[in-house]
Scaffold this active site. Structure first.
Site, short mmCIF file in Angstrom:
data_model
loop_
_atom_site.label_atom_id
_atom_site.label_comp_id
_atom_site.label_asym_id
_atom_site.label_seq_id
_atom_site.Cartn_x
_atom_site.Cartn_y
_atom_site.Cartn_z
N HIS A 27 22.31 43.76 50.41
CA HIS A 27 22.40 42.32 50.07
C HIS A 27 22.57 42.11 48.56
O HIS A 27 22.15 41.09 48.02
CB HIS A 27 21.16 41.56 50.56
CG HIS A 27 20.89 41.72 52.03
ND1 HIS A 27 21.45 40.90 52.98
CD2 HIS A 27 20.12 42.62 52.70
CE1 HIS A 27 21.03 41.27 54.19
NE2 HIS A 27 20.23 42.32 54.04
N SER A 41 42.56 45.95 27.83
CA SER A 41 42.73 44.57 27.40
C SER A 41 43.72 44.47 26.26
O SER A 41 43.79 45.35 25.40
CB SER A 41 41.39 43.98 26.95
OG SER A 41 41.54 42.68 26.42
N LYS A 79 38.29 48.22 25.29
CA LYS A 79 37.89 47.91 26.66
C LYS A 79 38.65 48.78 27.65
O LYS A 79 39.86 48.98 27.53
CB LYS A 79 38.16 46.43 26.96
CG LYS A 79 37.49 45.92 28.24
CD LYS A 79 37.63 44.40 28.33
CE LYS A 79 36.78 43.84 29.45
NZ LYS A 79 37.26 44.22 30.76
N GLU A 125 41.35 48.74 41.25
CA GLU A 125 41.99 47.44 41.45
C GLU A 125 43.36 47.59 42.09
O GLU A 125 43.75 46.78 42.95
CB GLU A 125 42.11 46.72 40.11
CG GLU A 125 40.76 46.30 39.53
CD GLU A 125 40.82 45.85 38.09
OE1 GLU A 125 39.78 45.43 37.56
OE2 GLU A 125 41.92 45.95 37.48
#
Length: 468
Positions: free
Chosen positions: A187, A317, A323, A330
């Site tokens: 959860h 980025s 980054k 993805e």
């Protein structure tokens, strides 16, 4: 030299490019269906060429086709198989639902190329696209046969090997990470400890089960409708034709291809494609879950979960220097979304079998073969560019385990659920660990407390402090 020539079909004359191998029916399809720019994929065109080559051989052996013409058709079909004539297959995916335009495209290309091989000019018809190349066939049995063969080959030769590679890579990480205890989560909340290796063994098993499901579904693709001609009755084909062609296809592909046991089912429905797509969707669902988990477990590097360290494969980025993003995860997740969408289109296609024929075959073929290709490439890239270089942050895993309030679970069999719940609440309110609160309350001596709160034993069956 003129830029065009005139070709004829049963509806009359059509102008086609002078150097095009296709004829009038293909030209009509190009006028009728300027829809998407999407074309049938290389695996489908290869399968179509294999069928035409096998048909010419079978009809020659059955005494139905002149040997010289048959040999020319076979040679031209081989060029289709090898991809040499792909530029001559321009018909859009969104066409007649039976795929007749593409079947005739193949018949015309092979007929004209065979004529060239016989020393004739384009436009002459020593080889007829219908009477010779399409002898004993109908679009209604050729197109679904090509879909089945193409999909079965791509699954066996490309997709399952790629998934096996991913399964193996995940299995290797399961072994590498087996001594690392991390906090589990249910959860999206802290749960009891689990070994990182156990987590990855679950991922490896998901891929293994996906392979098994896909292979089971692929078995249905091995049954071919060839020989049914227009409706499944076999009108205008020799009774031995289908068996001969399918035997040749089986030898060429190495697959256990077989003639349909009931040609009426095989002709009127595309249930095998729907089933195969469903197995691909289930695989996509599994891969999405794995990629998403790894993406979250690698979130950070300082303000996220940070239990995994993902390999930096590219700058993340255009504005934030340094980054690094989970781009491989993805990418795979986007592929999975596309495969799930493709399955929806294939399901609608499967619903569209009216009476004796399905009329959504081209779009079903396109989506099924695209799903196979996407899963193949994405699984391999994810394995090579993400899983292989994946590392664990052991200190972070240990830190989160100690901080977790779920550690109190191991105390419940010793001090009772209600008392354990009070300790968890107090630890939360005071910003302390479970261990610190138990010491403050002097509920257990340090030796017993260390035994019960040892996270490693919590990752296997047993009752802490009682049995192990």
């Amino acid at each position: 030299m003129p830029d065009t020539r005139i070709e004829k079909d049963s509806m009359g004359e059509m102008s086609v490019p002078a150097d095009a191998l296709y004829g009038a029916q293909t030209a009509r399809a190009l006028e009728n269906f300027p829809i998407s720019g999407l074309r049938f994929s290389r695996p489908f065109i290869r399968a179509l060429g294999m069928i035409k080559e096998g048909a010419a051989r079978a009809n020659m052996e059955l005494g139905l086709l002149d040997r010289e013409i048959a040999m020319a058709i076979m040679e031209a079909s081989e060029e289709v198989i090898q991809g040499d004539l792909d530029d001559h297959f321009p018909v859009d995916i969104f066409q007649t639902g039976s795929g007749t335009s593409t079947n005739m495209n193949a018949n015309e290309v092979i007929a004209n190329r065979a004529a060239q091989l016989l020393g004739k000019q384009l436009g002459e018809r020593p080889v007829h696209p219908n009477d010779h190349v399409n002898l004993g066939q109908s679009s209604n049995d050729v197109i679904p046969t090509a879909i089945h063969v193409a999909a079965a080959v791509e699954i066996r030769k490309r997709l399952t090997p790629a998934l096996f590679e991913l399964q193996e890579a995940l299995g290797e990480k399961a072994g590498e990470f087996d001594d690392i205890v991390k906090i589990g989560r249910t959860h999206l909340q802290d749960a009891v400890p689990i070994r990182l290796g156990q987590v990855f063994s679950g991922y490896a098993r998901q891929v293994a089960v996906s392979i098994r499901r896909i292979e089971g579904a692929a078995n249905g693709l091995n049954e071919l409708p060839l020989g049914g001609t227009a409706l499944g009755t076999g009108l205008n084909t020799h009774p031995e034709f289908a068996a001969k062609v399918i035997d040749g296809l089986a030898q060429t592909t190495g697959l256990p291809l077989r003639e349909a046991s009931n040609h009426f089912e095989a002709q009127a429905s595309r249930d095998a494609l729907v089933n195969a797509s469903g197995a691909l969707k289930a695989c996509a669902t599994a891969l999405y879950k794995i990629a998403n988990d790894i993406r979250f477990l690698g979130s950070g590097p300082r303000c996220g979960l940070g239990e995994l360290v993902l390999a930096p494969v590219q700058p993340g980025s255009s504005i934030m220097p340094g980054k690094v993003n989970p781009v491989m995860a993805e990418s795979l997740m986007q592929v999975c979304a596309q495969v799930i969408g493709n399955d929806a289109a294939i399901t609608v296609g499967g619903l569209s079998g009216n009476f004796e024929l399905n009329v959504m075959m081209p779009v079903m073929a396109h989506n099924l073969l695209q799903s196979i290709a996407l899963l193949t490439q994405a699984a391999r890239a994810f394995s090579d560019r993400c899983i292989q270089g994946l590392e664990a942050d052991r200190e972070r895993c240990e830190e989160l385990v100690e901080q977790s309030l779920a550690m109190v679970t191991a105390l419940a069999p010793v001090i009772g659920y209600d008392q354990a719940a009070k300790i968890a609440k107090k630890a939360f309110d005071e910003g302390k660990t479970v261990r610190e609160v138990v010491r403050d309350e002097k509920l257990l001596d340090d030796e017993k407390l260390a035994q019960i709160l040892d996270p490693r034993p919590m990752t296997q069956p047993g009752i802490p402090g009682k049995t192990r």
